[in-house]
Design a protein around this motif. Structure first.
Motif, PDB file in Angstrom:
ATOM      1  N   PRO A  12       0.878  -1.374  -0.112  1.00  0.00           N
ATOM      2  CA  PRO A  12       0.021  -0.063  -0.130  1.00  0.00           C
ATOM      3  C   PRO A  12       0.602   1.287   0.089  1.00  0.00           C
ATOM      4  CG  PRO A  12      -0.549  -1.584   1.658  1.00  0.00           C
ATOM      5  CD  PRO A  12       0.621  -2.164   1.254  1.00  0.00           C
ATOM      6  N   THR A  14       1.847   5.077   0.918  1.00  0.00           N
ATOM      7  CA  THR A  14       1.456   6.062   1.883  1.00  0.00           C
ATOM      8  C   THR A  14       2.035   7.457   1.822  1.00  0.00           C
ATOM      9  OG1 THR A  14       2.057   4.272   3.776  1.00  0.00           O
ATOM     10  CG2 THR A  14       1.993   6.620   4.407  1.00  0.00           C
ATOM     11  N   TYR A  15       1.166   8.271   1.624  1.00  0.00           N
ATOM     12  CA  TYR A  15       1.267   9.726   1.176  1.00  0.00           C
ATOM     13  C   TYR A  15       1.480  10.723   2.548  1.00  0.00           C
ATOM     14  CZ  TYR A  15      -0.516   7.958  -3.055  1.00  0.00           C
ATOM     15  OH  TYR A  15      -0.561   7.184  -4.372  1.00  0.00           O
ATOM     16  N   TYR A  69      -9.393   1.299   8.059  1.00  0.00           N
ATOM     17  CA  TYR A  69      -8.093   1.453   8.969  1.00  0.00           C
ATOM     18  C   TYR A  69      -8.087   1.058  10.191  1.00  0.00           C
ATOM     19  CZ  TYR A  69      -8.512   4.752   5.073  1.00  0.00           C
ATOM     20  OH  TYR A  69      -8.780   5.472   3.774  1.00  0.00           O
ATOM     21  N   ARG A  99      -2.446   6.380   3.877  1.00  0.00           N
ATOM     22  CA  ARG A  99      -2.595   5.732   2.651  1.00  0.00           C
ATOM     23  C   ARG A  99      -3.430   6.387   1.882  1.00  0.00           C
ATOM     24  NH1 ARG A  99      -4.512  -0.175   4.666  1.00  0.00           N
ATOM     25  NH2 ARG A  99      -5.182   1.062   6.567  1.00  0.00           N
ATOM     26  N   ASP A 100      -4.351   7.401   2.192  1.00  0.00           N
ATOM     27  CA  ASP A 100      -5.233   8.096   1.168  1.00  0.00           C
ATOM     28  C   ASP A 100      -4.670   9.441   1.085  1.00  0.00           C
ATOM     29  OD1 ASP A 100      -7.220   9.748   0.002  1.00  0.00           O
ATOM     30  OD2 ASP A 100      -8.609   8.151   0.235  1.00  0.00           O
ATOM     31  N   ALA A 101      -4.346   9.913  -0.153  1.00  0.00           N
ATOM     32  CA  ALA A 101      -3.537  11.177  -0.342  1.00  0.00           C
ATOM     33  C   ALA A 101      -4.508  12.480   0.279  1.00  0.00           C
ATOM     34  CB  ALA A 101      -3.096  11.452  -1.685  1.00  0.00           C
ATOM     35  N   HIS A 102      -5.883  12.244  -0.194  1.00  0.00           N
ATOM     36  CA  HIS A 102      -6.816  13.233   0.048  1.00  0.00           C
ATOM     37  C   HIS A 102      -7.309  13.387   1.554  1.00  0.00           C
ATOM     38  CE1 HIS A 102      -7.856  14.370  -3.991  1.00  0.00           C
ATOM     39  NE2 HIS A 102      -7.887  13.198  -4.351  1.00  0.00           N
ATOM     40  N   LEU A 103      -7.077  12.042   2.124  1.00  0.00           N
ATOM     41  CA  LEU A 103      -7.421  12.143   3.623  1.00  0.00           C
ATOM     42  C   LEU A 103      -6.203  12.604   4.232  1.00  0.00           C
ATOM     43  CD1 LEU A 103      -9.248   8.653   4.476  1.00  0.00           C
ATOM     44  CD2 LEU A 103      -9.865  11.113   5.020  1.00  0.00           C
ATOM     45  N   VAL A 340      -2.979  18.078  -1.537  1.00  0.00           N
ATOM     46  CA  VAL A 340      -3.172  16.517  -1.663  1.00  0.00           C
ATOM     47  C   VAL A 340      -1.907  16.350  -2.322  1.00  0.00           C
ATOM     48  CG1 VAL A 340      -4.227  14.747  -3.017  1.00  0.00           C
ATOM     49  CG2 VAL A 340      -5.646  16.882  -2.089  1.00  0.00           C
TER      50      VAL A 340
END
Length: 395
Positions: A12, A14-15, A69, A99-103, A340
């Protein structure tokens, strides 16, 4: 390398989203705030970001407690949030790895805004607490002012300064009048004593009686009697008469009057002296009482003034409570909102592949060295076995 490449590619992503919070001084009465920044205290503001309450709100707001999550506030802080002070600045850097760029971007901005709101809430609570404290202080000052005013009024009413001042004026006028009367009596007494002495001397020089010689013709009765006894000799006859000295009588009367006046002056002087002493004592006692009462009134008025100053200070502090708290606190302001991220920070495919290749190279080299060493050591081991066997036969 192939395994590392496949695993990195399939892992996965990671951002990391980054934002900053500025710790700024208050713009309200900046002269009241800290004149110089002490950067050693800036790390304390990290807790405005890295605290379980704000993390719990973030987890609940973005629904991170469920799949996929399954985060708790503590795990969220430990795994995803990193807050630190940028060296030699008043900036707090907030990094959120997700793991979610927007989050990741939304969470970073949420934490920055939450820290600013938490600071505002703390300032608001401080303002309310300060206002309550200052309100209690204002009530105490007001009660003290009311009490001191009542005591001052009571002292003034009890003192009756104006009446006592009038009494003192009357006594002082009476004292002045009696003093003049005493001076007049002393002068009159001295004059009467001097006059009595002079009259006494004059009286001692006067005889008590005097002889008067007069012609018989001056008395009709004697004239008729002489005509009967010695006719024709009336002009030759005279009579001698002794009488009290009228000058001595007049001097004696004047001496008695002078001595009586002197005695009256002495009696009046004694009475006036006693009256003056009593008036002087009364005036002194009244003056001392007035001085004491004036001192009590001055003390009461000074207490009222002090209480008035305290009340005005407390009222001013109460009105300026919010300004005072704001002036002594710092503001947290989000700056440079997180955007983002486009590229993940983990896994690093190229780095992992190269590292795996280097590791594989090291392992292969080590394995080859081990195999070579093993091969070289086999003939030597056989020769040792043969020597041991030969030695056994000889023995």
């Amino acid at each position: 390398m192939l395994v590392a490449l496949v695993v990195s590619w399939m892992s996965p992503k990671t951002y990391r989203a980054t934002t900053y919070v500025l710790i700024s001084e208050s713009k309200v009465n900046p002269d009241m705030s800290h004149p110089e920044w002490d950067y050693s205290f800036l790390p304390t503001y990290i807790e405005f970001v890295s605290n379980d309450a704000l993390a719990a709100e973030a987890v609940k707001h973005f629904r991170l407690e469920g799949k996929p999550y399954n985060l708790t506030p503590h795990r969220f802080l430990q795994q995803s949030v990193d807050a630190q002070v940028v060296k030699n600045t008043r900036l707090i850097e907030i990094d959120v790895d997700f793991r979610d760029a927007h989050l990741a971007a939304d969470l970073a901005n949420y934490l920055a805004n939450g820290a600013a709101q938490l600071n505002s809430q703390i300032n608001a609570v401080d303002t309310v607490n300060t206002q309550q404290f200052l309100k209690a202080r204002l009530d105490q000052a007001s009660a003290r002012l009311t009490e001191t005013r009542a005591k001052s009024l009571e002292v003034e009413q009890h003192a009756q300064i104006e009446d006592r001042e009038r009494q003192l004026k009357i006594l002082l006028d009476q004292k002045e009048s009696v003093s003049r009367q005493i001076e007049d009596l002393r002068s009159a007494l001295a004059q009467n004593k001097q006059r009595s002495t002079s009259l006494a001397e004059s009286l001692s020089a006067q005889p008590r009686t005097v002889q008067l010689k007069k012609s018989i013709d001056s008395d009709r009765f004697l004239e008729r009697a002489t005509q009967a006894l010695a006719p024709g000799d009336q002009g030759l006859l005279s009579a001698t008469e002794e009488t009290v000295n009228p000058t001595r009588q007049e001097l004696d009367r004047e001496l008695a009057d002078s001595r009586a006046n002197a005695a009256a002056d002495e009696a009046g002087l004694s009475l006036a002296t006693s009256s003056l002493a009593k008036t002087d004592r009364d005036a002194g006692n009244l003056a001392a009482e007035l001085a004491q009462l004036r001192g009590a009134i001055n003390d009461a008025q000074e207490n009222v003034k002090v209480a008035q100053d305290g009340y005005e200070t407390a009222a001013r502090d109460y009105r300026n409570a919010s300004v005072t708290v704001t002036a002594k606190s710092q503001d947290l302001k989000p700056v440079s909102p997180a955007i983002v991220p486009e590229n993940p920070i983990r896994p690093r495919i190229l780095l992992n592949t190269l590292a795996a290749g280097l590791l594989g190279l090291v392992l292969c080299a080590g394995l080859a060295f081990a195999i070579d060493s093993a091969r070289r050591g086999e003939p030597e081991r056989l020769r040792v076995v043969e020597r041991e066997a030969a030695g056994g036969r000889y023995s």
